[in-house]
Design a protein around this motif. Structure first.
Motif, short mmCIF file in Angstrom:
data_model
loop_
_atom_site.label_atom_id
_atom_site.label_comp_id
_atom_site.label_asym_id
_atom_site.label_seq_id
_atom_site.Cartn_x
_atom_site.Cartn_y
_atom_site.Cartn_z
N ILE A 144 0.85 -1.18 0.00
CA ILE A 144 0.00 0.00 0.00
C ILE A 144 0.89 1.24 0.00
O ILE A 144 2.02 1.21 0.48
N ALA A 145 0.37 2.33 -0.57
CA ALA A 145 1.08 3.60 -0.59
C ALA A 145 0.05 4.71 -0.70
O ALA A 145 -1.12 4.47 -1.04
N ILE A 146 0.50 5.93 -0.42
CA ILE A 146 -0.38 7.10 -0.44
C ILE A 146 0.10 8.06 -1.52
O ILE A 146 1.30 8.36 -1.61
N VAL A 147 -0.82 8.54 -2.33
CA VAL A 147 -0.51 9.54 -3.35
C VAL A 147 -0.66 10.92 -2.73
O VAL A 147 -1.77 11.37 -2.44
N ASP A 148 0.47 11.59 -2.52
CA ASP A 148 0.46 12.93 -1.92
C ASP A 148 0.68 13.97 -3.01
O ASP A 148 1.61 14.77 -2.97
N ALA A 149 -0.18 13.91 -4.01
CA ALA A 149 -0.09 14.81 -5.17
C ALA A 149 -1.41 14.68 -5.92
O ALA A 149 -2.39 14.15 -5.39
N ASP A 150 -1.44 15.18 -7.16
CA ASP A 150 -2.63 15.02 -7.99
C ASP A 150 -2.88 13.53 -8.23
O ASP A 150 -2.08 12.84 -8.84
N PHE A 151 -4.01 13.04 -7.73
CA PHE A 151 -4.28 11.60 -7.75
C PHE A 151 -4.41 11.07 -9.18
O PHE A 151 -3.76 10.08 -9.55
N ASP A 152 -5.24 11.69 -9.99
CA ASP A 152 -5.44 11.23 -11.36
C ASP A 152 -4.15 11.29 -12.17
O ASP A 152 -3.83 10.37 -12.93
N LYS A 153 -3.41 12.37 -12.02
CA LYS A 153 -2.17 12.52 -12.77
C LYS A 153 -1.17 11.43 -12.40
O LYS A 153 -0.48 10.89 -13.27
N THR A 154 -1.11 11.08 -11.12
CA THR A 154 -0.18 10.04 -10.67
C THR A 154 -0.62 8.67 -11.14
O THR A 154 0.20 7.86 -11.60
N LEU A 155 -1.92 8.37 -11.05
CA LEU A 155 -2.41 7.05 -11.45
C LEU A 155 -2.29 6.84 -12.96
O LEU A 155 -1.94 5.75 -13.41
N TYR A 156 -2.57 7.86 -13.73
CA TYR A 156 -2.56 7.72 -15.19
C TYR A 156 -1.19 8.02 -15.80
O TYR A 156 -1.05 7.99 -17.01
N HIS A 157 -0.21 8.29 -14.96
CA HIS A 157 1.13 8.59 -15.46
C HIS A 157 1.79 7.30 -15.98
O HIS A 157 1.83 6.29 -15.29
N VAL A 158 2.28 7.35 -17.20
CA VAL A 158 2.99 6.21 -17.78
C VAL A 158 4.27 6.71 -18.42
O VAL A 158 4.40 7.88 -18.78
N ILE A 159 5.24 5.81 -18.55
CA ILE A 159 6.47 6.13 -19.27
C ILE A 159 6.51 5.25 -20.51
O ILE A 159 5.61 4.45 -20.75
N SER A 160 7.54 5.38 -21.31
CA SER A 160 7.61 4.64 -22.56
C SER A 160 7.44 3.14 -22.30
O SER A 160 7.99 2.62 -21.33
N PRO A 161 6.67 2.44 -23.14
CA PRO A 161 6.39 1.01 -22.91
C PRO A 161 7.67 0.17 -22.86
O PRO A 161 8.43 0.13 -23.81
#
Length: 360
Positions: A123-140
Motif C-alpha cells: 500500500i502507498a499514499i498519493v500525496d499529489a494530484d491523484f489522477d495525474k499520478t495514477l494515469y502517469h505512464v512512461i515509454s512502454p
C-alpha cells in the motif's frame, strides 16, 4: 452383456463427475489482471476506483468507475468490461491523500476480506494530484513494472518505506504498534517519485518523515540492505551489516529503551588523506544526532511507528497494553547509540600495478 453395459454407464458417470468441477473455468486470455488499484474520492460517489492493467507489450490499460463502495465500483467495471476482472495479481493499492484523511480502516478491512486480493500486496499514499499520478505512464518497456518500485530485488532502497496490506490491518487493530506508509507522486522520467513517509496513528496520517528520516526508520527496523550514508566533504559509506540490541527497562516513571546499533561499513567515496578513524567518528556522530531529532519528531506525533510497544508487550498487563499509545508511549525515554566499524580501505592502484593486472 448387461454387466458390460452397466460398467460403461458407470465409467461415463464417473467422467461426468470429474468434469463437473471445470464447468466454470475461464480462459486466462479472457481475463484482465490488474496490478494496481487506485482508491480516490469520486466526484459524485464516495469512491473512485482506477485499475491499472498491463499487457505483454508493456502498454497500460486503465478502467475506472465510481460507487459508494469499492466492491460495487469493481462490479461496475466488470459489467462494462469485455473481459472478466481478476484481482489475484494485484500488487499495489494506492490511496488518495484525501481518502487517508478520512481514515482507511474500512478499505484495509475490505482488502483483507476479499478472497481474490493477496494480503502480501503493498500500500502507498498519493500525496499529489491523484489522477495525474495514477494515469502517469512512461515509454512502454515490458521489463519495468509498477511493483518494481517496491521490490527489494529491483528499485527499492532503505530511503523508501515499505508496508503490506496485512501489516496495515495488523497495525490498525493493535494497541502497541503503528505503521509508516510511503508517500508518492508521479515521476518525471520514472513511474513514481518518492516524497517521504506518512506516519500513521491507527488508520490516519498524523505526520511525515523525509527521506533521511525514513532511512533511520528502516535502519532501526533492520532494513538496511543497500543503504548508503553520506557525510561531509564528499564522503559516503555503504552499510554491509547491522547489529541491533535493545535494552528495555520499566521504572516508576514509565518505560525506557536504550538501543545499540553497530554498523559494519565499507567506504564508497572519500577524499584522500581522510583516515578510517575520522570517517567512523563522522558517521557515528551524524547518525546519533539525526536519530535523536527523528525520535523526538516521532514522539511528537504520538505514533509508535517503530513498534516499541511490541517489545514491551510480554511484560505489560492488558490494561497497560490498551493504554500504551495514549499514556505510556508519550512517557517513553529512548536513546540510540550508534557504533561504526570501517571494514575496508580505499585501494588506489598505481600505473605499474594496473599494467601487471592487464598483462595477467
Amino acid at each position: 452383456m448387461k454387466s458390460f453395459r452397466v460398467k460403461i454407464i458407470a465409467v461415463i458417470m464417473g467422467m461426468m463427475v470429474l468434469l463437473e468441477g471445470c464447468w466454470d473455468m475461464k480462459d486466462i486470455n479472457k481475463a484482465y489482471l490488474p496490478v494496481v488499484m487506485g482508491i480516490g474520492k469520486g466526484s459524485k460517489e464516495k469512491y473512485k476506483i482506477i485499475l491499472e492493467i498491463p499487457d505483454a507489450a508493456g502498454k497500460i490499460q486503465f478502467l475506472e468507475k465510481e460507487a459508494k463502495s469499492i466492491s460495487k465500483a469493481i462490479d461496475l467495471i466488470r459489467t462494462d468490461s469485455e473481459k472478466s476482472i481478476n484481482l489475484v495479481h494485484l500488487r499495489l493499492m494506492l490511496f488518495d491523500r484525501k481518502v487517508v484523511d478520512d481514515g482507511i480502516r474500512d478499505i484495509i478491512d475490505y482488502a483483507v476480506r476479499a478472497n481474490d486480493i493477496s494480503i502480501k500486496g503493498m500500500i502507498a499514499i498519493v500525496d499529489a494530484d491523484f489522477d495525474k499520478t495514477l494515469y502517469h505512464v512512461i515509454s512502454p518497456t515490458p521489463e519495468i513494472s509498477t511493483y518494481d518500485f517496491f521490490s527489494k530485488e529491483a528499485g527499492w532502497t532503505p530511503n523508501q518505506s515499505l508496508v503490506t496490506i496485512w501489516e496495515a490491518y495488523r497495525s490498525q487493530n493493535s494497541y502497541s504498534e503503528d505503521i509508516a506508509v510511503p508517500l508518492l507522486q508521479n515521476g518525471e522520467r520514472t513511474i513514481y517519485a518518492f516524497k517521504g513517509t506518512a506516519v500513521m496513528r491507527e488508520d490516519r496520517m498524523v505526520g511525515k518523515l523525509n527521506r533521511e528520516e525514513t532511512f533511520l526508520y528502516n535502519l532501526f527496523k533492520g532494513n538496511y540492505s543497500g543503504g548508503t550514508i553520506e557525510i561531509a566533504e564528499n564522503t559516503s559509506v555503504l552499510i554491509k551489516q547491522s547489529k541491533i540490541k535493545h535494552h528495555r527497562h520499566w521504572s516508576d516513571k514509565g518505560p525506557s529503551l536504550a538501543t545499540d546499533i553497530t554498523l559494519d561499513v565499507v567506504i564508497a567515496e572519500s577524499p584522500s588523506g581522510k583516515s578510517n578513524v575520522q570517517i567512523e567518528k563522522e558517521v557515528r556522530d551524524q547518525l546519533n544526532r539525526n536519530f535523536e531529532m527523528t525520535l523526538k519528531k516521532i514522539k511528537g506525533y504520538r505514533s509508535d511507528v517503530l513498534g516499541i510497544g511490541v517489545m514491551y508487550r510480554p511484560q505489560l498487563t492488558e490494561e497497560q497494553i490498551k493504554n500504551w499509545k495514549s499514556k505510556w508511549f508519550p512517557k517513553l525515554e529512548q536513546k540510540i547509540n550508534v557504533r561504526v566499524n570501517v571494514i575496508n580501505e580505499i585501494l588506489i592502484k598505481d600505473e605499474a600495478h594496473l599494467d601487471q593486472t592487464f598483462i595477467r
